[in-house]
Design a protein around this motif. Structure first.
Motif, PDB file in Angstrom:
ATOM      1  N   GLN A 189      11.832   5.484  -3.007  1.00 50.83           N
ATOM      2  CA  GLN A 189      12.663   6.156  -2.009  1.00 50.83           C
ATOM      3  C   GLN A 189      11.802   6.645  -0.845  1.00 50.83           C
ATOM      4  OE1 GLN A 189      14.746   9.089  -4.357  1.00 50.83           O
ATOM      5  NE2 GLN A 189      15.864   7.503  -5.473  1.00 50.83           N
ATOM      6  N   ALA A 190      10.645   7.218  -1.149  1.00 51.86           N
ATOM      7  CA  ALA A 190       9.736   7.675  -0.091  1.00 51.86           C
ATOM      8  C   ALA A 190       9.181   6.485   0.687  1.00 51.86           C
ATOM      9  CB  ALA A 190       8.594   8.494  -0.702  1.00 51.86           C
ATOM     10  N   HIS A 191       8.867   5.413  -0.011  1.00 49.44           N
ATOM     11  CA  HIS A 191       8.280   4.224   0.618  1.00 49.44           C
ATOM     12  C   HIS A 191       9.274   3.541   1.561  1.00 49.44           C
ATOM     13  CE1 HIS A 191       5.773   0.668   0.995  1.00 49.44           C
ATOM     14  NE2 HIS A 191       6.785  -0.075   0.607  1.00 49.44           N
ATOM     15  N   THR A 192      10.523   3.436   1.138  1.00 50.34           N
ATOM     16  CA  THR A 192      11.527   2.716   1.930  1.00 50.34           C
ATOM     17  C   THR A 192      12.305   3.614   2.878  1.00 50.34           C
ATOM     18  OG1 THR A 192      13.254   3.008   0.262  1.00 50.34           O
ATOM     19  CG2 THR A 192      11.872   1.007   0.097  1.00 50.34           C
ATOM     20  N   GLY A 193      12.310   4.918   2.602  1.00 53.80           N
ATOM     21  CA  GLY A 193      13.114   5.832   3.408  1.00 53.80           C
ATOM     22  C   GLY A 193      14.577   5.833   3.002  1.00 53.80           C
ATOM     23  N   SER A 194      14.905   5.176   1.897  1.00 54.80           N
ATOM     24  CA  SER A 194      16.287   5.104   1.420  1.00 54.80           C
ATOM     25  C   SER A 194      16.472   5.990   0.199  1.00 54.80           C
ATOM     26  CB  SER A 194      16.649   3.663   1.051  1.00 54.80           C
ATOM     27  OG  SER A 194      17.909   3.630   0.404  1.00 54.80           O
ATOM     28  N   ALA A 195      17.399   6.927   0.293  1.00 51.63           N
ATOM     29  CA  ALA A 195      17.660   7.846  -0.815  1.00 51.63           C
ATOM     30  C   ALA A 195      18.298   7.142  -2.011  1.00 51.63           C
ATOM     31  CB  ALA A 195      18.556   8.988  -0.351  1.00 51.63           C
ATOM     32  N   ASN A 196      18.785   5.931  -1.811  1.00 46.67           N
ATOM     33  CA  ASN A 196      19.461   5.199  -2.886  1.00 46.67           C
ATOM     34  C   ASN A 196      18.590   4.120  -3.526  1.00 46.67           C
ATOM     35  OD1 ASN A 196      21.873   6.631  -2.464  1.00 46.67           O
ATOM     36  ND2 ASN A 196      22.358   5.303  -0.738  1.00 46.67           N
ATOM     37  N   ALA A 197      17.338   4.020  -3.124  1.00 48.65           N
ATOM     38  CA  ALA A 197      16.466   2.949  -3.622  1.00 48.65           C
ATOM     39  C   ALA A 197      16.082   3.187  -5.077  1.00 48.65           C
ATOM     40  CB  ALA A 197      15.212   2.869  -2.763  1.00 48.65           C
ATOM     41  N   VAL A 243       0.848  -1.187   0.000  1.00 48.61           N
ATOM     42  CA  VAL A 243       0.000   0.000   0.000  1.00 48.61           C
ATOM     43  C   VAL A 243       0.884   1.237   0.000  1.00 48.61           C
ATOM     44  CG1 VAL A 243      -1.727   1.284   1.305  1.00 48.61           C
ATOM     45  CG2 VAL A 243      -1.850  -1.206   1.204  1.00 48.61           C
ATOM     46  N   PHE A 244       0.624   2.112  -0.961  1.00 51.93           N
ATOM     47  CA  PHE A 244       1.325   3.388  -1.028  1.00 51.93           C
ATOM     48  C   PHE A 244       0.341   4.452  -0.556  1.00 51.93           C
ATOM     49  CE2 PHE A 244       3.535   0.636  -3.956  1.00 51.93           C
ATOM     50  CZ  PHE A 244       4.865   0.893  -3.641  1.00 51.93           C
ATOM     51  N   SER A 245       0.534   4.914   0.669  1.00 54.20           N
ATOM     52  CA  SER A 245      -0.402   5.824   1.316  1.00 54.20           C
ATOM     53  C   SER A 245      -0.260   7.254   0.796  1.00 54.20           C
ATOM     54  CB  SER A 245      -0.159   5.818   2.823  1.00 54.20           C
ATOM     55  OG  SER A 245       1.110   6.396   3.103  1.00 54.20           O
ATOM     56  N   GLU A 246      -1.211   8.095   1.200  1.00 54.35           N
ATOM     57  CA  GLU A 246      -1.137   9.531   0.869  1.00 54.35           C
ATOM     58  C   GLU A 246       0.125  10.140   1.453  1.00 54.35           C
ATOM     59  OE1 GLU A 246      -2.792  11.672  -1.124  1.00 54.35           O
ATOM     60  OE2 GLU A 246      -3.854   9.899  -1.807  1.00 54.35           O
ATOM     61  N   VAL A 247       0.518   9.684   2.629  1.00 51.72           N
ATOM     62  CA  VAL A 247       1.745  10.193   3.251  1.00 51.72           C
ATOM     63  C   VAL A 247       2.946   9.886   2.349  1.00 51.72           C
ATOM     64  CG1 VAL A 247       3.297   9.947   5.236  1.00 51.72           C
ATOM     65  CG2 VAL A 247       0.821  10.028   5.595  1.00 51.72           C
ATOM     66  N   THR A 248       2.980   8.657   1.821  1.00 44.01           N
ATOM     67  CA  THR A 248       4.072   8.275   0.915  1.00 44.01           C
ATOM     68  C   THR A 248       4.041   9.126  -0.354  1.00 44.01           C
ATOM     69  OG1 THR A 248       4.064   6.015   1.754  1.00 44.01           O
ATOM     70  CG2 THR A 248       5.107   6.361  -0.379  1.00 44.01           C
ATOM     71  N   LEU A 249       2.854   9.350  -0.898  1.00 44.02           N
ATOM     72  CA  LEU A 249       2.741  10.171  -2.113  1.00 44.02           C
ATOM     73  C   LEU A 249       3.180  11.608  -1.838  1.00 44.02           C
ATOM     74  CD1 LEU A 249      -0.597   8.862  -3.653  1.00 44.02           C
ATOM     75  CD2 LEU A 249       1.726   8.251  -4.270  1.00 44.02           C
ATOM     76  N   ASN A 250       2.813  12.144  -0.686  1.00 38.39           N
ATOM     77  CA  ASN A 250       3.235  13.514  -0.343  1.00 38.39           C
ATOM     78  C   ASN A 250       4.741  13.588  -0.119  1.00 38.39           C
ATOM     79  OD1 ASN A 250       0.626  14.511  -0.533  1.00 38.39           O
ATOM     80  ND2 ASN A 250       0.188  14.142   1.627  1.00 38.39           N
ATOM     81  N   THR A 251       5.315  12.568   0.526  1.00 37.50           N
ATOM     82  CA  THR A 251       6.768  12.518   0.715  1.00 37.50           C
ATOM     83  C   THR A 251       7.464  12.417  -0.636  1.00 37.50           C
ATOM     84  OG1 THR A 251       6.474  11.458   2.865  1.00 37.50           O
ATOM     85  CG2 THR A 251       8.657  11.279   1.852  1.00 37.50           C
ATOM     86  N   ALA A 272       0.419  -2.138  -7.611  1.00 32.25           N
ATOM     87  CA  ALA A 272       0.228  -1.056  -6.638  1.00 32.25           C
ATOM     88  C   ALA A 272       1.241   0.062  -6.870  1.00 32.25           C
ATOM     89  CB  ALA A 272       0.341  -1.599  -5.215  1.00 32.25           C
ATOM     90  N   LEU A 273       2.485  -0.300  -7.161  1.00 27.92           N
ATOM     91  CA  LEU A 273       3.526   0.691  -7.435  1.00 27.92           C
ATOM     92  C   LEU A 273       3.181   1.518  -8.667  1.00 27.92           C
ATOM     93  CD1 LEU A 273       6.411   1.906  -7.081  1.00 27.92           C
ATOM     94  CD2 LEU A 273       7.237  -0.018  -8.468  1.00 27.92           C
ATOM     95  N   LEU A 274       2.826   0.834  -9.748  1.00 26.23           N
ATOM     96  CA  LEU A 274       2.508   1.531 -10.992  1.00 26.23           C
ATOM     97  C   LEU A 274       1.266   2.411 -10.845  1.00 26.23           C
ATOM     98  CD1 LEU A 274       3.249  -1.435 -13.379  1.00 26.23           C
ATOM     99  CD2 LEU A 274       4.533   0.707 -13.289  1.00 26.23           C
ATOM    100  N   THR A 275       0.267   1.922 -10.129  1.00 22.22           N
ATOM    101  CA  THR A 275      -0.961   2.686  -9.916  1.00 22.22           C
ATOM    102  C   THR A 275      -0.682   3.931  -9.076  1.00 22.22           C
ATOM    103  OG1 THR A 275      -2.255   0.660 -10.096  1.00 22.22           O
ATOM    104  CG2 THR A 275      -3.323   2.538  -9.034  1.00 22.22           C
ATOM    105  N   ALA A 276       0.120   3.766  -8.031  1.00 18.89           N
ATOM    106  CA  ALA A 276       0.487   4.922  -7.194  1.00 18.89           C
ATOM    107  C   ALA A 276       1.316   5.920  -8.008  1.00 18.89           C
ATOM    108  CB  ALA A 276       1.263   4.457  -5.961  1.00 18.89           C
ATOM    109  N   GLY A 277       2.205   5.402  -8.845  1.00 13.71           N
ATOM    110  CA  GLY A 277       3.008   6.288  -9.694  1.00 13.71           C
ATOM    111  C   GLY A 277       2.140   7.077 -10.664  1.00 13.71           C
TER     112      GLY A 277
END
Length: 197
Positions: free
Chosen positions: A149-157, A15-23, A175-180
């Motif tokens: 990167q937002a989902h994992t918190g890793s700048a190198n992802a 799940v890619f939340s609104e928080v993840t999308l905003n980040t 889910a990734l493609l839909t969120a993108g």
């Protein structure tokens, strides 16, 4: 009272939340250079990138998704890795020639696996030209990278590496493609109105 058989639960994708999308939007804004500009030097609109990502979902639903490239069974070795040997840099020249000769000799007896990786599907939609181009393919990859990167918190992802993890499922990739697509449509650049001549 009738007996009901419990249904097998459907396992949802990540799940890619609104928080993840905003980040992700914050990461996009802080990126050096615009992630919306592809190799042509031109900007892709958010709508164009969203269409590309949605077409990628459709393609993966049709052809199937594969975590890693798995193309055809090589009878002399465990497996050659490349449906199109010319595109697989891990094959030796000898393996490529053997694959081509085997295909020419055996024809329909070779078991092809038409499933696609995330990277291959993004590229294919760009090359097909109906729902994207090489620029939108590259920009879609940039957007997906920032989302991961937002989902994992890793700048190198990177999205393609994330998609290759052993635990990934087709639902995760969808889910990734839909969120993108949602992110691109919401936060991507709008089309510039054509000027009257």
């Amino acid at each position: 009272m009738p007996k009901t058989t419990p249904k097998t639960p459907v396992v949802p994708g990540v799940v890619f939340s609104e928080v993840t999308l905003n980040t992700t939007q914050e990461i996009l804004a802080q990126s050096i250079g615009s992630v919306w500009i592809g190799p042509s030097g031109e900007e892709s609109t958010g709508e164009a990138v969203a269409r590309h990502l949605e077409a990628t979902v459709t393609l993966l639903d049709k052809d199937g998704w594969s975590r890693l490239p798995s193309y055809f069974l090589d009878r002399d070795e465990e497996q050659a890795s490349g449906a199109n040997p010319a595109d697989d840099e891990s094959l030796t020249v000898k393996q490529m020639i053997r694959a081509v000769l085997r295909f020419l000799h055996d024809g329909p007896d070779i078991e092809l696996d038409l499933r696609r990786t995330l990277d291959d599907a993004l590229r294919h939609v760009g090359e097909d030209g109906g729902h994207g181009d090489p620029d939108t393919a590259r920009v879609a990859g940039y957007v997906l990278d920032r989302l991961i990167q937002a989902h994992t918190g890793s700048a190198n992802a990177h999205a393609t590496a994330w998609a290759e993890r052993h635990t990934r499922t087709h639902a995760d990739i969808t889910a990734l493609l839909t969120a993108g697509a949602r992110l691109a449509r919401t936060h991507g650049p709008a089309a510039i109105p054509a000027r009257a001549a």
